[in-house]
Design a protein around this motif. Sequence first.
Motif, mmCIF file in Angstrom:
data_model
loop_
_atom_site.group_PDB
_atom_site.id
_atom_site.type_symbol
_atom_site.label_atom_id
_atom_site.label_comp_id
_atom_site.label_asym_id
_atom_site.label_seq_id
_atom_site.Cartn_x
_atom_site.Cartn_y
_atom_site.Cartn_z
ATOM 1 N N SER A 141 34.307 54.093 40.113
ATOM 2 C CA SER A 141 34.899 55.371 40.498
ATOM 3 C C SER A 141 34.201 56.511 39.757
ATOM 4 C CB SER A 141 36.391 55.373 40.164
ATOM 5 O OG SER A 141 36.938 56.662 40.346
ATOM 6 N N ASP A 142 33.973 57.615 40.449
ATOM 7 C CA ASP A 142 33.349 58.775 39.795
ATOM 8 C C ASP A 142 34.386 59.834 39.417
ATOM 9 O OD1 ASP A 142 34.011 59.541 42.320
ATOM 10 O OD2 ASP A 142 32.009 60.251 42.898
ATOM 11 N N VAL A 143 35.665 59.482 39.593
ATOM 12 C CA VAL A 143 36.761 60.384 39.219
ATOM 13 C C VAL A 143 37.693 59.634 38.284
ATOM 14 C CG1 VAL A 143 38.719 61.736 40.034
ATOM 15 C CG2 VAL A 143 36.621 61.636 41.409
ATOM 16 N N ILE A 144 37.936 60.202 37.102
ATOM 17 C CA ILE A 144 38.860 59.602 36.136
ATOM 18 C C ILE A 144 39.908 60.645 35.773
ATOM 19 C CG2 ILE A 144 39.120 58.557 33.858
ATOM 20 C CD1 ILE A 144 36.267 57.572 34.066
ATOM 21 N N LEU A 145 41.162 60.313 36.009
ATOM 22 C CA LEU A 145 42.253 61.242 35.721
ATOM 23 C C LEU A 145 42.696 61.120 34.274
ATOM 24 C CD1 LEU A 145 44.467 60.723 38.912
ATOM 25 C CD2 LEU A 145 42.527 62.277 38.597
ATOM 26 N N ASP A 146 43.256 62.185 33.764
ATOM 27 C CA ASP A 146 43.823 62.162 32.415
ATOM 28 C C ASP A 146 45.263 61.664 32.505
ATOM 29 O OD1 ASP A 146 43.997 62.438 29.703
ATOM 30 O OD2 ASP A 146 44.509 64.576 29.769
ATOM 31 N N GLN A 147 45.392 60.479 33.068
ATOM 32 C CA GLN A 147 46.704 59.874 33.291
ATOM 33 C C GLN A 147 46.532 58.372 33.299
ATOM 34 O OE1 GLN A 147 48.543 61.190 36.938
ATOM 35 N NE2 GLN A 147 50.037 59.514 36.969
ATOM 36 N N THR A 148 47.353 57.671 32.545
ATOM 37 C CA THR A 148 47.226 56.212 32.467
ATOM 38 C C THR A 148 48.212 55.528 33.412
ATOM 39 O OG1 THR A 148 48.797 56.056 30.636
ATOM 40 C CG2 THR A 148 46.455 56.307 30.074
ATOM 41 N N LEU A 149 47.878 54.300 33.768
ATOM 42 C CA LEU A 149 48.756 53.476 34.588
ATOM 43 C C LEU A 149 48.687 52.046 34.047
ATOM 44 C CD1 LEU A 149 50.617 53.131 37.024
ATOM 45 C CD2 LEU A 149 48.590 52.789 38.450
ATOM 46 N N PRO A 150 49.758 51.568 33.402
ATOM 47 C CA PRO A 150 49.742 50.218 32.827
ATOM 48 C C PRO A 150 49.458 49.150 33.879
ATOM 49 C CG PRO A 150 51.628 51.458 32.023
ATOM 50 C CD PRO A 150 51.027 52.265 33.137
ATOM 51 N N VAL A 151 48.628 48.176 33.494
ATOM 52 C CA VAL A 151 48.324 47.038 34.369
ATOM 53 C C VAL A 151 48.617 45.765 33.596
ATOM 54 C CG1 VAL A 151 46.572 45.856 35.738
ATOM 55 C CG2 VAL A 151 46.505 48.350 35.544
ATOM 56 N N THR A 152 49.458 44.914 34.158
ATOM 57 C CA THR A 152 49.771 43.622 33.549
ATOM 58 C C THR A 152 49.130 42.524 34.379
ATOM 59 O OG1 THR A 152 51.842 43.368 34.784
ATOM 60 C CG2 THR A 152 51.965 44.488 32.658
ATOM 61 N N PHE A 153 49.004 41.338 33.768
ATOM 62 C CA PHE A 153 48.302 40.249 34.421
ATOM 63 C C PHE A 153 49.134 38.977 34.368
ATOM 64 C CE2 PHE A 153 45.361 43.279 32.582
ATOM 65 C CZ PHE A 153 44.589 43.623 33.686
ATOM 66 N N ASP A 154 48.984 38.166 35.398
ATOM 67 C CA ASP A 154 49.763 36.940 35.531
ATOM 68 C C ASP A 154 48.818 35.818 35.935
ATOM 69 O OD1 ASP A 154 52.093 35.321 35.732
ATOM 70 O OD2 ASP A 154 52.062 35.579 37.900
ATOM 71 N N ALA A 155 48.971 34.636 35.323
ATOM 72 C CA ALA A 155 48.104 33.491 35.618
ATOM 73 C C ALA A 155 48.953 32.268 35.923
ATOM 74 C CB ALA A 155 47.178 33.211 34.436
ATOM 75 N N ASN A 156 48.637 31.583 37.021
ATOM 76 C CA ASN A 156 49.412 30.420 37.450
ATOM 77 C C ASN A 156 48.474 29.330 37.961
ATOM 78 O OD1 ASN A 156 52.229 31.848 37.518
ATOM 79 N ND2 ASN A 156 50.872 33.161 38.721
ATOM 80 N N THR A 157 48.935 28.087 37.897
ATOM 81 C CA THR A 157 48.226 26.968 38.525
ATOM 82 C C THR A 157 49.211 26.209 39.399
ATOM 83 O OG1 THR A 157 48.660 25.553 36.605
ATOM 84 C CG2 THR A 157 46.517 26.670 36.686
ATOM 85 N N SER A 158 48.727 25.724 40.528
ATOM 86 C CA SER A 158 49.596 24.968 41.427
ATOM 87 C C SER A 158 49.647 23.504 41.001
ATOM 88 C CB SER A 158 49.084 25.072 42.863
ATOM 89 O OG SER A 158 47.879 24.339 42.999
ATOM 90 N N ASN A 159 50.553 22.764 41.619
ATOM 91 C CA ASN A 159 50.659 21.331 41.345
ATOM 92 C C ASN A 159 49.347 20.634 41.693
ATOM 93 O OD1 ASN A 159 53.317 21.624 40.560
ATOM 94 N ND2 ASN A 159 54.117 21.221 42.618
ATOM 95 N N GLY A 160 48.970 19.672 40.902
ATOM 96 C CA GLY A 160 47.758 18.919 41.173
ATOM 97 C C GLY A 160 46.535 19.434 40.438
ATOM 98 N N LEU A 161 46.690 20.501 39.677
ATOM 99 C CA LEU A 161 45.563 21.032 38.908
ATOM 100 C C LEU A 161 46.001 21.136 37.452
ATOM 101 C CD1 LEU A 161 42.655 22.068 39.301
ATOM 102 C CD2 LEU A 161 43.589 24.380 39.385
ATOM 103 N N ASN A 162 45.532 20.204 36.638
ATOM 104 C CA ASN A 162 45.953 20.121 35.240
ATOM 105 C C ASN A 162 45.093 21.050 34.373
ATOM 106 O OD1 ASN A 162 47.216 19.353 32.882
ATOM 107 N ND2 ASN A 162 46.211 17.359 32.755
ATOM 108 N N TRP A 163 45.281 22.337 34.572
ATOM 109 C CA TRP A 163 44.550 23.349 33.823
ATOM 110 C C TRP A 163 45.522 24.201 33.007
ATOM 111 C CZ3 TRP A 163 40.259 26.088 37.189
ATOM 112 C CH2 TRP A 163 39.300 25.132 37.570
ATOM 113 N N ASP A 164 45.025 24.683 31.885
ATOM 114 C CA ASP A 164 45.734 25.704 31.119
ATOM 115 C C ASP A 164 45.074 27.036 31.475
ATOM 116 O OD1 ASP A 164 47.269 27.111 29.311
ATOM 117 O OD2 ASP A 164 46.006 26.617 27.596
ATOM 118 N N PHE A 165 45.775 27.851 32.222
ATOM 119 C CA PHE A 165 45.212 29.095 32.750
ATOM 120 C C PHE A 165 45.932 30.274 32.091
ATOM 121 C CE2 PHE A 165 44.787 31.910 36.753
ATOM 122 C CZ PHE A 165 43.597 32.445 36.286
ATOM 123 N N LYS A 166 45.194 31.068 31.326
ATOM 124 C CA LYS A 166 45.790 32.162 30.562
ATOM 125 C C LYS A 166 45.359 33.525 31.105
ATOM 126 C CE LYS A 166 46.179 29.534 26.250
ATOM 127 N NZ LYS A 166 45.766 29.444 24.823
#
Length: 200
Positions: A59-84
Amino acid sequence: MTQVKASQDRRVGNGTIMAMCFVFVGGMIGMAYAAVPLYQLFCQVTGYNGTTQRAEQYSDVILDQTLPVTFDANTSNGLNWDFKAAKRIEPKIGETVQVTFTATNRSSEPTTGTAVFNVTPMEAGAYFNKVECFCFTETTLQPGESLEMPVVFFVDPEITKAEETKNIKTITLSYTFYPSQPSKPVAAVQEKGKPVNGQL
């Protein structure tokens, strides 16, 4: 003679109906195969169902205003992974940022997964632009192997103008890994006793 002609007409009529049925069934099968990519394209263009946008440049435009972004990680059945998931951040709107997700294979054999994603609230999907991500890409991890996967994105400043998004206070980017079979590479296979590309 009339009975013979009527019988022929019935055969012609039945043949036409059969042909129409085959065409209809073939068309329905074709539409079924096309439905997924067309729906994915529709979601990418409109941001429907929280689908994010792909961007080729920052982006070539940055506002002087923040917007919080959170993150979520999941794995479905059958995949033995630790996903963070990455940690919560508060970027400026329009600022290009990078976060990192981490996946670890907890199983005793190599496994492959493919991640899908969505954004909530769904209305924010049209303004969440990813420059780099690991979604829809096959990822194979060896037993005990860990992999850091970056996501580079920015939130389009237009999000502050649209009536349905101007009051959004937080965006959540969620990934889910599903098990998948690794694609086999295309390679020449040399049969025993037969030359490949003219060579033994």
